[in-house]
Design an enzyme around this catalytic site. Structure first.
Site, mmCIF file in Angstrom:
data_model
loop_
_atom_site.group_PDB
_atom_site.id
_atom_site.type_symbol
_atom_site.label_atom_id
_atom_site.label_comp_id
_atom_site.label_asym_id
_atom_site.label_seq_id
_atom_site.Cartn_x
_atom_site.Cartn_y
_atom_site.Cartn_z
ATOM 1 N N CYS A 198 29.839 -34.642 60.422
ATOM 2 C CA CYS A 198 29.334 -34.768 59.047
ATOM 3 C C CYS A 198 29.917 -36.019 58.383
ATOM 4 C CB CYS A 198 29.721 -33.540 58.225
ATOM 5 S SG CYS A 198 28.982 -31.997 58.767
ATOM 6 N N CYS A 206 34.024 -30.794 59.257
ATOM 7 C CA CYS A 206 33.047 -31.248 60.259
ATOM 8 C C CYS A 206 33.137 -32.754 60.452
ATOM 9 C CB CYS A 206 31.645 -30.836 59.804
ATOM 10 S SG CYS A 206 30.307 -31.564 60.763
#
Length: 309
Positions: free
Chosen positions: A64, A61
């Protein structure tokens, strides 16, 4: 102890039996925790004493990766008002399912074993600060601008925080090229010179050739040109122009700028012919690296002028 969502009444139980190890009160060195099956119950128990910000993330991700350094910076800045617990959902799918994580990043504020609030997505730092202000008193340095906070962090040797701030600023405003230059400075401080060069090379030509960017390039070059420990040891006992110049260059590369500038000035005084006036040329490069307004630049420009004229 289960997490109970006060808005829905749903209970979120721990994914494993509690570990009997004691979880101590938070200290400066353990504000950031890694969460998995072995300690999820202790983290929930710990939230009865100090709120826990649970960051649910995944290695694949990209948002993230952008969010995590900001959260790490904030938990250090808030100095114990809350803890940051990081949950890799790929490695802990059962826990993630019980927490109701459907997409990442997913950040949950847990207190007294219950879910207080949450947000999804990589919010800008400003919005995260506003979100945190609903529950926590802002730290003293929150009045500083992000640029001031980054500079303060870099001065204190906290390159991780400084880098996270500048990366967030670049994401918010990619055409504010001064932030790219400052991030390159951080990368130099971390000995990541190739990354620093990439940042500088990505600048528009007019920014690439401006004093600020030239200064960062000079810092990179000083580190690469300066002698290593073995060469310095070989210079021991020598008091000639080459030895004194190399020692001064090492001081500059190590950010001991005043000692380095003084050494370069001394070489220039004693031997203007060394290296085709190399000491003077290097002084000018150091001024570039420090910036025109730096106190040492102002002081040593005057000394250089006095020596020349």
């Amino acid at each position: 102890m289960p997490i109970v969502d006060p808005r829905t009444g749903d209970t979120i139980s721990a994914a494993a039996e509690p570990n009997t190890a004691h979880v101590s009160a938070p200290q400066d060195s353990d504000l950031i925790l890694e969460v998995d099956r072995s300690n999820i119950q202790q983290v929930l128990e710990l939230s009865t004493r100090v709120p826990v910000l649970l960051d649910c993330w995944a290695p694949w991700c990209e948002p993230c990766k952008n969010l995590m350094p900001i959260l790490e910076k904030l938990v250090r800045e808030y100095a114990g008002a809350f803890l940051l617990a990081k949950l890799n959902i790929d490695d802990n799918q059962e826990i993630a399912a019980q927490l109701g994580v459907r997409s990442v990043p997913d950040v949950k504020l847990i207190s007294q074993g219950g879910l207080v609030d949450q947000f999804q997505g990589a919010l800008p730092e400003k919005e995260i600060r506003e979100w945190l202000s609903r529950y926590f008193q802002a730290p003293e340095n929150a009045s500083l601008s992000p640029e001031e906070q980054a500079e303060q962090a870099l001065t204190e040797g906290d390159t991780a925080t400084a880098g996270a701030i500048y990366a967030e600023l670049i994401q918010q405003n990619p055409e504010q090229y001064s932030h790219m230059i400052q991030l390159a400075r951080v990368r130099v401080a971390e000995n990541r010179n190739d990354e620093a060069r990439e940042l500088l090379d990505a600048l528009p030509p007019e920014e690439r050739d401006a004093p600020a960017a030239r200064g960062v390039r000079a810092s990179i070059e000083f580190g690469e040109e300066a002698p290593g420990a073995e060469t310095l040891a070989a210079l021991e006992g020598r008091d000639d122009s080459e030895a004194n110049y190399l020692r001064a260059l090492r001081q500059v590369a190590d950010a001991n700028y005043e000692e380095g500038l003084e050494g370069l000035l001394a070489v220039m005084k004693s031997d203007r012919t060394y290296g085709d006036d190399l000491a003077r040329k290097t002084l000018l490069r150091v001024f570039d690296a420090l910036g025109a307004d730096h106190p040492l630049t102002v002081t040593y420009r005057r000394k250089l002028f006095a020596l020349l004229y």
